[in-house]
Scaffold this active site. Structure first.
Site, PDB file in Angstrom:
ATOM      1  N   LYS A  18      38.705 -19.399 -19.365  1.00  0.00           N
ATOM      2  CA  LYS A  18      37.575 -18.804 -18.635  1.00  0.00           C
ATOM      3  C   LYS A  18      36.239 -18.891 -19.631  1.00  0.00           C
ATOM      4  CE  LYS A  18      35.945 -14.312 -16.692  1.00  0.00           C
ATOM      5  NZ  LYS A  18      36.117 -13.030 -16.298  1.00  0.00           N
ATOM      6  N   ASP A  49      34.514  -2.702 -12.143  1.00  0.00           N
ATOM      7  CA  ASP A  49      34.473  -3.834 -11.121  1.00  0.00           C
ATOM      8  C   ASP A  49      35.716  -3.979 -10.307  1.00  0.00           C
ATOM      9  OD1 ASP A  49      32.842  -5.604  -9.485  1.00  0.00           O
ATOM     10  OD2 ASP A  49      33.074  -6.993 -10.981  1.00  0.00           O
TER      11      ASP A  49
END
Length: 416
Positions: A123, A228
Site C-alpha cells: 500500500k 471510516d
C-alpha cells in the site's frame, strides 16, 4: 499513479546515494540545490554526481523545477517509491511487484511477492494527490507549515496505519498481518477475500451485521474508533474447516489512517457515522434492518477499559513510535486538504452525499438484478465480481533477471 520498477535494476550505488541525498535535502528545501546534493551524497568529483542526477531525472525520480531561483531538483513520488521499495528489498520484504489491484484518493494498492514467492500487498500512501488539487487556502496552509510536505504527511499516514494495524493484530482483531513499513509504504498480508462492497448476497445478513456491530463495539472497548468503517474497508473472507463443512463468512477490517481515540473531540460523531454506514449499507444492499437500536457512543464509552476488553490500544500506539504530535500534525493536514475517508467532515454534508450514493447504488442494483434474470443466473451464497489478475510481472530486485512466478490470486472459495 503508475508504479514502473523497470529502472530499479539498472541504478548504480552512486545513483541510490544521490537519490537519497535529494530526499534528505527535501526536509529543508522544496528545491534541493545541486551543490547540496553533492555534499550530502558524499561522492567525490562533480562529474559523478551530475551523471547520477541525469540518470535519475531521465527516469522521472527527480525533477527540475521551472523558473527556480537556483539550480536544483525536487524528489518526485516516483523517486520516493523507489527509495521505499529499495528498503523493502534490502529487508527481504519485497522481491517483485505485480499488478495494481486498488486505487483511492489517498493510496495505491499493488500485489508484491517476497523472495520465497509468498504474495503480499503493498500500500502506497499518496496524500499529495489530494493536496495538489485543493484550493488556494489549503496551499497557503501548507506553505505556513514546515512539516506540511506531501512526503512527510504520506509517511505519517503510513506510520499511523502500520502502528494501528500492528496493535490490532497483536490484540487478536481480524486485520491483515503487518509485515513492513518504509517511508510512505506498508507491506501487509494478502487476504483471500473481497470487499463487502462487491458482495450482493449473503446467507445470513443478520449474523454478519451483528458481527460488524460487535467489531465496532470491541474497537471502542480498547479505546479506538475506526473513523471510516464502511463497505469499502471491510473484506469478507470465506472460511471452510473441511470440504464438507459449511462456508462461514469472516469480516476483515482494513484501512486505518482515519482511526482515532474515543477521547477525541469528535469521537461521538465518528462513532455514530461508522454505525450508520453499516446500517444504511445493510438496508440498501441486503434489505436488512436491525430491530435493535444503537449502539450509542455512550454505550461504547462505558465499555472502555473494562477488564474483559484488555488494555487500551489508543494509548499503546504511542509505544510504536507514532506520537501524539505526529497524530496532531497528520489530522490538521488531512482536515486542511479535505481528506476524511470517503465522506465530508460535516455530518449534514455527509448525509446528502450518502443519499445520492444510495440512489445511484439502488439503480445499479436494479439493473444488475434485471440482467441476472435475463441471463438466468443462479444465486450463490456469496455472489462477487470476478477476481483481478494477480500475476506478478515486474521484478524490482537487481538480482532477478525475469518476472516472478505467478502465484494464486484472490479467489472466492466454494462457488458452484
Amino acid at each position: 499513479m503508475k508504479l514502473d520498477t523497470k529502472a530499479m535494476r539498472y541504478l548504480s550505488s552512486e545513483d541510490w546515494r544521490v537519490l537519497t541525498a535529494v530526499e534528505q535535502g527535501s526536509r529543508n528545501h522544496e528545491v534541493v540545490p545541486t551543490p547540496l546534493i553533492s555534499q550530502i551524497s558524499g561522492l567525490r568529483g562533480g562529474s559523478g554526481v551530475h551523471k547520477s542526477i541525469s540518470t535519475l531525472a531521465k527516469v522521472g525520480l527527480i525533477a527540475k523545477v521551472p523558473n527556480a531561483k537556483y539550480d536544483g531538483y525536487r524528489l518526485t513520488y516516483g523517486g520516493l517509491d523507489y527509495l521505499a521499495l529499495n528498503t523493502h528489498r534490502k529487508r527481504d520484504a519485497v522481491y517483485s511487484v505485480g499488478n495494481q489491484i486498488g486505487v483511492g484518493k489517498e493510496s495505491d494498492i499493488f500485489v508484491v511477492a517476497s523472495p520465497t514467492g509468498v504474495q503480499h500487498v503493498l500500500k502506497i500512501h499518496r496524500l499529495g494527490r489530494i493536496s495538489f488539487r485543493t484550493v488556494k487556502a489549503n496551499r497557503d496552509y501548507l506553505r505556513k507549515r514546515a512539516s506540511g510536505s506531501w512526503m512527510y504527511m504520506s509517511r505519517l499516514a503510513a506510520m499511523k496505519e502500520y502502528a494501528f494495524m500492528t496493535c490490532l493484530h497483536e490484540a487478536g482483531f481480524p486485520v491483515p498481518t503487518p509485515i513492513a513499513q518504509s517511508r510512505h509504504t506498508i507491506v501487509m498480508e494478502l487476504i483471500n477475500a473481497f470487499p463487502l462492497r462487491q458482495i450482493t448476497e449473503v446467507p445470513d445478513p443478520a449474523g454478519l451485521y451483528s458481527e460488524l456491530i460487535v467489531m465496532i463495539m470491541r474497537l471502542a472497548s480498547v479505546g479506538l474508533i475506526h473513523g471510516d468503517f464502511n463497505e469499502f474497508n471491510i473484506l469478507i473472507r470465506e472460511d471452510q474447516v473441511t470440504p464438507d463443512a459449511p462456508t462461514t463468512l469472516t469480516p476483515i477490517l482494513i484501512d486505518f489512517p482515519q482511526m482515532l481515540s474515543v477521547d477525541h473531540a469528535n469521537a461521538e460523531m465518528y462513532f455514530d457515522r461508522d454505525v450508520n454506514c453499516i446500517k444504511r449499507f445493510f438496508a440498501r444492499r441486503f434489505h436488512f434492518t436491525s430491530s435493535t437500536p444503537g449502539p450509542s457512543f455512550a454505550e461504547a464509552r462505558a465499555a472502555v477499559g473494562a477488564k474483559s476488553s484488555g488494555k487500551r490500544l489508543d494509548v499503546g500506539v504511542e509505544a510504536t513510535g507514532f506520537s501524539k504530535k505526529m497524530a496532531r500534525e497528520l489530522e490538521a493536514y488531512m482536515k486542511a486538504v479535505g481528506v476524511d475517508g470517503d465522506r465530508a467532515a460535516d455530518p449534514s454534508v455527509a448525509d446528502d452525499e450518502n443519499e445520492d450514493e444510495d440512489e445511484e447504488e439502488e439503480e445499479e442494483e436494479e439493473e444488475e438484478e434485471e440482467e441476472e434474470k435475463e441471463d438466468g443466473e443462479d444465486k450463490v451464497a456469496v455472489n462477487i465480481e470476478g477476481p483481478p489478475d494477480l500475476a506478478l510481472d515486474r521484478a524490482i530486485s537487481p538480482l532477478h533477471n525475469g518476472p516472478a512466478e505467478p502465484g494464486g490470486g484472490v479467489v472466492a472459495g466454494n462457488h458452484t
